[in-house]
Design a protein around this motif. Structure first.
Motif, mmCIF file in Angstrom:
data_model
loop_
_atom_site.group_PDB
_atom_site.id
_atom_site.type_symbol
_atom_site.label_atom_id
_atom_site.label_comp_id
_atom_site.label_asym_id
_atom_site.label_seq_id
_atom_site.Cartn_x
_atom_site.Cartn_y
_atom_site.Cartn_z
ATOM 1 N N LEU A 107 0.779 -1.149 0.151
ATOM 2 C CA LEU A 107 -0.145 0.035 0.004
ATOM 3 C C LEU A 107 0.797 1.532 -0.003
ATOM 4 O O LEU A 107 0.544 2.239 -0.558
ATOM 5 C CB LEU A 107 -0.875 0.132 0.967
ATOM 6 N N GLY A 108 1.825 1.079 0.517
ATOM 7 C CA GLY A 108 2.914 2.486 0.687
ATOM 8 C C GLY A 108 2.327 3.416 1.500
ATOM 9 O O GLY A 108 1.335 2.980 2.650
ATOM 10 N N ALA A 109 2.826 4.486 1.431
ATOM 11 C CA ALA A 109 2.527 5.490 2.651
ATOM 12 C C ALA A 109 1.787 6.605 2.126
ATOM 13 O O ALA A 109 1.600 7.683 2.842
ATOM 14 C CB ALA A 109 4.021 6.227 3.179
ATOM 15 N N ALA A 110 1.172 6.604 0.748
ATOM 16 C CA ALA A 110 0.433 7.587 0.224
ATOM 17 C C ALA A 110 -0.691 8.076 1.016
ATOM 18 O O ALA A 110 -1.567 7.142 1.570
ATOM 19 C CB ALA A 110 0.019 7.376 -1.233
ATOM 20 N N THR A 112 -4.621 9.946 1.936
ATOM 21 C CA THR A 112 -5.961 9.819 1.080
ATOM 22 C C THR A 112 -6.645 10.789 1.995
ATOM 23 O O THR A 112 -6.422 11.230 3.075
ATOM 24 C CB THR A 112 -6.561 8.816 1.017
ATOM 25 N N ASP A 113 -7.632 11.609 1.090
ATOM 26 C CA ASP A 113 -8.534 12.583 1.795
ATOM 27 C C ASP A 113 -9.336 11.900 3.010
ATOM 28 O O ASP A 113 -9.609 12.465 3.907
ATOM 29 C CB ASP A 113 -9.638 13.122 0.683
ATOM 30 N N SER A 114 -9.762 10.593 2.746
ATOM 31 C CA SER A 114 -10.659 9.883 3.673
ATOM 32 C C SER A 114 -9.878 9.158 4.959
ATOM 33 O O SER A 114 -10.455 8.864 6.063
ATOM 34 C CB SER A 114 -11.469 8.911 2.950
ATOM 35 N N GLY A 115 -8.518 8.958 4.710
ATOM 36 C CA GLY A 115 -7.888 8.167 5.803
ATOM 37 C C GLY A 115 -7.957 6.838 5.488
ATOM 38 O O GLY A 115 -7.487 6.151 6.347
ATOM 39 N N LEU A 116 -8.643 6.361 4.598
ATOM 40 C CA LEU A 116 -8.556 4.931 3.953
ATOM 41 C C LEU A 116 -7.684 4.937 2.868
ATOM 42 O O LEU A 116 -7.830 5.127 1.828
ATOM 43 C CB LEU A 116 -9.873 4.483 3.934
ATOM 44 N N ARG A 117 -6.568 4.172 3.116
ATOM 45 C CA ARG A 117 -5.809 3.613 1.880
ATOM 46 C C ARG A 117 -6.284 2.329 1.424
ATOM 47 O O ARG A 117 -6.523 1.350 2.318
ATOM 48 C CB ARG A 117 -4.264 3.530 2.192
ATOM 49 N N ALA A 118 -6.478 2.104 0.171
ATOM 50 C CA ALA A 118 -7.201 0.958 -0.481
ATOM 51 C C ALA A 118 -6.539 0.577 -1.853
ATOM 52 O O ALA A 118 -6.275 1.497 -2.523
ATOM 53 C CB ALA A 118 -8.674 1.254 -0.734
ATOM 54 N N ARG A 119 -6.302 -0.651 -1.897
ATOM 55 C CA ARG A 119 -5.879 -1.318 -3.469
ATOM 56 C C ARG A 119 -6.636 -2.476 -3.656
ATOM 57 O O ARG A 119 -6.714 -3.192 -2.712
ATOM 58 C CB ARG A 119 -4.589 -1.221 -3.266
ATOM 59 N N GLU A 120 -6.962 -2.698 -4.777
ATOM 60 C CA GLU A 120 -7.521 -3.999 -5.197
ATOM 61 C C GLU A 120 -6.668 -4.522 -6.369
ATOM 62 O O GLU A 120 -5.668 -4.139 -6.553
ATOM 63 C CB GLU A 120 -8.928 -3.686 -5.992
ATOM 64 N N LEU A 159 -7.310 -3.147 2.666
ATOM 65 C CA LEU A 159 -7.866 -1.737 3.335
ATOM 66 C C LEU A 159 -7.024 -1.375 4.555
ATOM 67 O O LEU A 159 -7.238 -2.040 5.509
ATOM 68 C CB LEU A 159 -9.241 -2.020 3.708
ATOM 69 N N CYS A 160 -6.668 -0.320 4.605
ATOM 70 C CA CYS A 160 -5.966 0.547 5.721
ATOM 71 C C CYS A 160 -6.725 1.752 6.457
ATOM 72 O O CYS A 160 -6.613 2.648 5.619
ATOM 73 C CB CYS A 160 -4.486 0.498 5.361
#
Length: 319
Positions: A107-110, A112-120, A159-160
């Motif tokens: 996921l890395g450290a990027a 987000t506006d929402s505070g949820l880092r997500a990748r599928e 999902l982080c």
């Protein structure tokens, strides 16, 4: 106006989700998280890191997930009645920690506006995630709960939810996934203990509870839909399962099950590996909408109305 929407997706009535999503799925998550009602920012609770003991290597984690899980008596019936189950000991503490560390790297450290880092679709990029997402153990449980023989993967989800990130709004996955089938099941595998303050996934009990809210207008701009679902459930006296997850617990929920997740009011990230599977033979709905995000990333080269069986939707095999 919701700042996460383009002019095309914002056009029309507030409940008009007919336009296709025209951003990426990271942008979709920021939009979707903005639809949850949140109170004042909480003071973050200090929680200790888990102690999983000695860590297995990748091959040992994959081997663990090859072993069948004995579904306890009554669980299939409970899933059919309630729309969800939470099963203990599906993964070992060591396997969960190895997966958590891998997802953190991927996921890395990027921000987000929402505070949820997500990748599928990380199963395409990493052998360990592939072993977990396509594992016979998870497939076997999912197939048993749905009562079908052959499942395909729709997508995985890393999902982080960062410290301080807000709620995930009330929803049912049938509103999101562009699959013309109710034989669809999603897993939620937290990779650390999830106390109440960290925002565990919570479920409205009852496979048919969604019918209470099927006529509520969706709000693609603000939080009114999330609020009205919560109010409807309270007024109807619907029981909500909102329990902490112990390390090793994994939940399984139907595409019809109404669910939400709380804010992460702790000092540690809440990392989850999720996946969605569907019965082989399901078709893409005739008119996918913006609520499905960039669904063609998950089911490429497949037109609406066609069977969802692309190379990115492999059959998952039970033990």
């Amino acid at each position: 106006m919701n700042r996460h929407l383009s002019a095309a997706t914002a056009a029309g009535e507030l409940d008009d989700v007919a336009p296709a999503w025209d951003g990426d799925n990271g942008q979709w998550w920021d939009w979707y998280m903005s639809l949850a009602e949140n109170g004042a920012a909480p003071r973050l609770l200090e929680v200790p890191p888990p102690d999983p003991g000695p860590l297995p290597d990748d091959d040992a984690v994959a081997a663990e997930l090859e072993v069948p899980y004995e579904v306890p008596p009554g669980v299939v019936e409970a899933f059919a009645a309630d729309g969800f189950v939470v099963l203990p000991g599906v993964v070992s503490p060591g396997a969960a920690e190895v997966l958590r560390l891998r997802l953190a790297d991927l996921l890395g450290a990027a921000g987000t506006d929402s505070g949820l880092r997500a990748r599928e679709m990380l199963w395409l990029a990493d052998p360990l995630v592939r072993a977990a997402v396509l594992s016979p153990r998870i497939a076997g449980i999912s197939a048993a709960l749905l009562g079908v023989e052959t499942l395909r993967l729709y997508h995985d989800s890393a999902l982080c939810k960062e410290p301080g990130a807000g709620r995930t709004p009330w929803h049912r996955d049938a509103h999101h996934f562009p699959l013309a089938s109710h034989d669809v099941i999603s897993t939620w595998m937290p990779l650390q203990p999830v106390p109440a303050a960290m925002g565990p996934l919570s479920f409205a009990r009852g496979m048919d509870t969604w019918r209470l809210v099927e006529d509520l207008p969706f709000d693609k701009v603000g939080t009114s839909y999330d609020r009205r679902v919560a109010e409807t459930l309270r007024e109807a006296g619907v029981a909500v399962h909102e329990e902490p997850f112990a390390l090793g617990d994994v939940s399984f929920h139907s595409t019809l099950c109404l669910h939400t997740a709380g804010a992460n009011a702790t000092t540690r990230p809440r990392m989850v590996l999720g996946a969605t599977y569907y019965a082989d033979g399901a078709r893409v709905v005739d008119q996918p909408t913006m609520v499905s995000g960039d669904w063609q990333l998950f089911v490429p080269d497949t037109a609406p109305g066609e069977v969802a069986a692309s190379p990115r939707n492999p059959v998952v095999t039970s033990p």
